[in-house]
Motif scaffolding. Structure first.
Motif, PDB file in Angstrom:
ATOM      1  N   SER A  89       0.826  -1.212   0.000  1.00 54.39           N
ATOM      2  CA  SER A  89       0.000   0.000   0.000  1.00 54.39           C
ATOM      3  C   SER A  89       0.860   1.263   0.000  1.00 54.39           C
ATOM      4  N   ILE A  90       2.014   1.235   0.689  1.00 55.26           N
ATOM      5  CA  ILE A  90       2.893   2.406   0.715  1.00 55.26           C
ATOM      6  C   ILE A  90       3.486   2.657  -0.667  1.00 55.26           C
ATOM      7  N   ALA A  91       3.885   1.575  -1.350  1.00 51.31           N
ATOM      8  CA  ALA A  91       4.453   1.731  -2.698  1.00 51.31           C
ATOM      9  C   ALA A  91       3.429   2.356  -3.642  1.00 51.31           C
ATOM     10  N   LEU A  92       2.155   1.979  -3.506  1.00 50.10           N
ATOM     11  CA  LEU A  92       1.117   2.574  -4.358  1.00 50.10           C
ATOM     12  C   LEU A  92       0.929   4.051  -4.048  1.00 50.10           C
ATOM     13  N   MET A  93       1.094   4.436  -2.789  1.00 46.67           N
ATOM     14  CA  MET A  93       1.032   5.856  -2.446  1.00 46.67           C
ATOM     15  C   MET A  93       2.167   6.621  -3.131  1.00 46.67           C
ATOM     16  N   VAL A  94       3.349   6.024  -3.167  1.00 49.47           N
ATOM     17  CA  VAL A  94       4.475   6.652  -3.859  1.00 49.47           C
ATOM     18  C   VAL A  94       4.201   6.735  -5.359  1.00 49.47           C
ATOM     19  N   MET A  95       3.639   5.672  -5.933  1.00 51.35           N
ATOM     20  CA  MET A  95       3.321   5.668  -7.360  1.00 51.35           C
ATOM     21  C   MET A  95       2.273   6.730  -7.693  1.00 51.35           C
ATOM     22  N   GLN A  96       1.310   6.920  -6.805  1.00 50.73           N
ATOM     23  CA  GLN A  96       0.331   7.995  -7.013  1.00 50.73           C
ATOM     24  C   GLN A  96       1.032   9.348  -7.041  1.00 50.73           C
ATOM     25  N   SER A  97       1.984   9.543  -6.138  1.00 47.56           N
ATOM     26  CA  SER A  97       2.736  10.794  -6.108  1.00 47.56           C
ATOM     27  C   SER A  97       3.586  10.958  -7.360  1.00 47.56           C
ATOM     28  N   MET A  98       4.109   9.854  -7.900  1.00 46.21           N
ATOM     29  CA  MET A  98       4.903   9.924  -9.129  1.00 46.21           C
ATOM     30  C   MET A  98       4.047  10.373 -10.310  1.00 46.21           C
TER      31      MET A  98
END
Length: 516
Positions: A337-346
């Motif tokens: 879930s944290i990686a997806l938050m980073v991907m959203q920010s990307m």
């Protein structure tokens, strides 16, 4: 003394002639003798300082560096601790004291929302949110309003698909009274028939207003098509026919079933003391059900299954088209879930009224801004107890839909195979900053406490949260993207003049074509 004065003059000469030090010409200072080592040391020191001026450390000039470094947030380690007490009935009390503050926010966060309704009762949770302020056994609706107004407080509530919240923001001297009011409306509401009938019209008007908010409509349709025939696919407000038929017994049954102590959190932030809040909660919240059935157990009975599908509402009378494309995401507690938050920010967001374009960190925002192919766009990542939605929402003119769809799918699918560490680092820094900005004030902090206790079972310290974010690198992003995006079904919701939007099969193929 002469020797000291001589050395002083030599040092002044050295500091005023840095060019001579850096020059390959012979040094004006002796190369041998007792003072040679001193002069050599001073010369090297000046050379070192000049070198740092010409080539500064990029960690202190991140905006000038093409390779950003992770921001240092050591100061968050000194943040106030969250104290949590679980009462014998299962009710949790959590506080974060900021005694320098003169205000406080106290509220009740409940693990219940529209997801826990049947098709026949869909809309009850939101209806209950309206009715909870319409009078209790001790206070009439007018008395409630006057009591809140007289102490200068703000009483509010909201309902989502999985949570319901009632909270009050008051001065430090009125915290106990706010707890009294919250306990009263949650345990002693009368739900008079006349009030219920009057509130139907209010909710129907609210529904008309929501239908005018196209972004809300798009995401409701996105849930409906992505989670077909499951409670998560239904709207929060419910259909109009249900609003017209909801009765007092529906409201009371919902409270008895879902407003239970183990599924509730009393959260407070600001000018509060934990021990005092706990004592007041013990005093006021005495009538709650102790049914041990958890929300997770109810969710397990009706799992939300993602369906690759689309819904399009063609209306050529609307000047702008809007659509959202989403993949099956992950739950709150999923390790990715944290990686997806980073991907959203990307992937980021962009709006033509806010400026920005080719110099933005997001390559998707760069493409959209430079080519002017959208009015706005934003990436989203929505988490639920057992699933989620990850994708992009965009608004554009009809003639730009083809180019915009290509740009979105190109940048999304590129996360599977081409990711730079610099982009990930930048996204991590932006994510951490946005998380800190989100909890600026007593109300956001109380909301963060209540929401995290319902979803994670604890309040995750920012130091731990940031450590998890910093652990995400380019390989992590590619691995998670291959899990979520590569050759996976998509859900699409579109509205307006969307005839030029590529068909579903085109979007489905773009989930793997970019690799070749």
């Amino acid at each position: 003394m002469k020797r000291l004065l001589s050395r002083s003059r030599q040092l002044r000469r050295l500091s005023s002639s840095a060019a001579a030090v850096a020059s390959p010409s012979p040094s004006p200072f002796p190369s041998s003798g007792p003072n040679a080592m001193v002069y050599d040391h001073l010369a090297e020191s000046v050379k070192s300082k000049l070198g740092r001026l010409e080539n500064p450390d990029p960690r202190f000039l991140t905006h000038n560096s093409p390779h950003p470094t992770l921001a240092d947030h050591t100061s968050i380690l000194t943040a106030p601790a969250t104290k949590i007490t679980t009462l014998p009935n299962g009710l949790r009390v959590a506080t974060e004291s900021q005694l320098a503050s003169r205000t406080a926010t106290v509220g009740v966060w409940i693990d219940a929302g529209s997801r826990f309704e049947s098709e026949e009762t869909n809309g009850t949770a939101h209806f209950l949110e309206h009715m909870i302020f319409k009078g209790t056994e001790r206070r009439s609706a007018r008395q409630l309003e006057e009591e809140i107004e007289n102490m200068g407080g703000h009483l509010n509530a909201y309902t989502s698909r999985e949570q319901t919240t009632y909270f009050a923001k008051v001065m430090d001297s009125h915290v106990n009274k706010a707890l009294d009011i919250l306990s009263d409306i949650l345990q002693n509401s009368t739900f008079e028939e006349s009030r219920i009938n009057r509130e139907r019209d209010v909710i129907l008007r609210e529904m008309e207003e929501v239908e005018g908010q196209t972004e809300e409509v798009i995401f409701d349709h996105l849930h409906a098509t992505a989670f077909q025939y499951t409670p998560l696919g239904r709207t929060i407000l419910g259909p109009a026919e249900n609003i017209k038929t909801i009765t007092k017994s529906h409201l009371q049954n919902y409270i008895a079933t879902h407003y239970t102590a183990p599924r509730m959190v009393i959260a407070a932030s600001g000018a509060v003391k934990h021990e005092e809040i706990v004592e007041q909660v013990k005093k006021y919240f005495t009538k709650l059900s102790t049914d041990p059935t958890s929300a997770a157990q109810l969710v397990a009975k009706e799992t939300a299954t993602f369906t690759g599908s689309e819904v399009r509402m063609i209306d050529d009378d609307i000047p702008l088209a809007q659509f959202s494309v989403a993949f099956n995401g992950v739950s709150y507690t999923d390790p990715d879930s944290i990686a997806l938050m980073v991907m959203q920010s990307m992937l980021g967001s962009w709006n033509k009224h806010s400026g920005g374009g080719k110099h933005m960190g997001s390559e998707l925002a760069q493409r959209v801004g430079i080519n002017e192919i959208a009015e706005s766009m934003m990436a989203f990542n929505t988490n639920y107890k057992d699933t989620g939605l990850f994708g992009v929402y965009a608004v554009a003119k009809p003639d730009c839909l083809d180019d915009l769809a290509w740009a979105i799918m190109h940048e999304i699918s590129k996360l599977c195979y081409r990711v730079s560490e610099a982009d990930v680092t930048r996204a991590c820094n932006q994510l951490k900053s946005s998380l800190l900005l989100h909890v600026d004030g007593t109300s956001p902090v109380a909301e963060d406490i209540g929401r995290q206790l319902l979803t994670y079972g604890r309040r995750i310290p920012f130091a731990e949260f940031f450590a998890r974010i910093d652990a995400v690198d380019a390989n992590t992003v590619k691995r998670v993207a291959n899990r979520i995006i590569y050759d996976r079904d998509v859900a699409i919701a579109a509205m307006g003049p969307v005839k030029k939007l590529p068909d579903y099969n085109w979007f489905r193929r773009r989930t793997y074509w970019n690799r070749y």
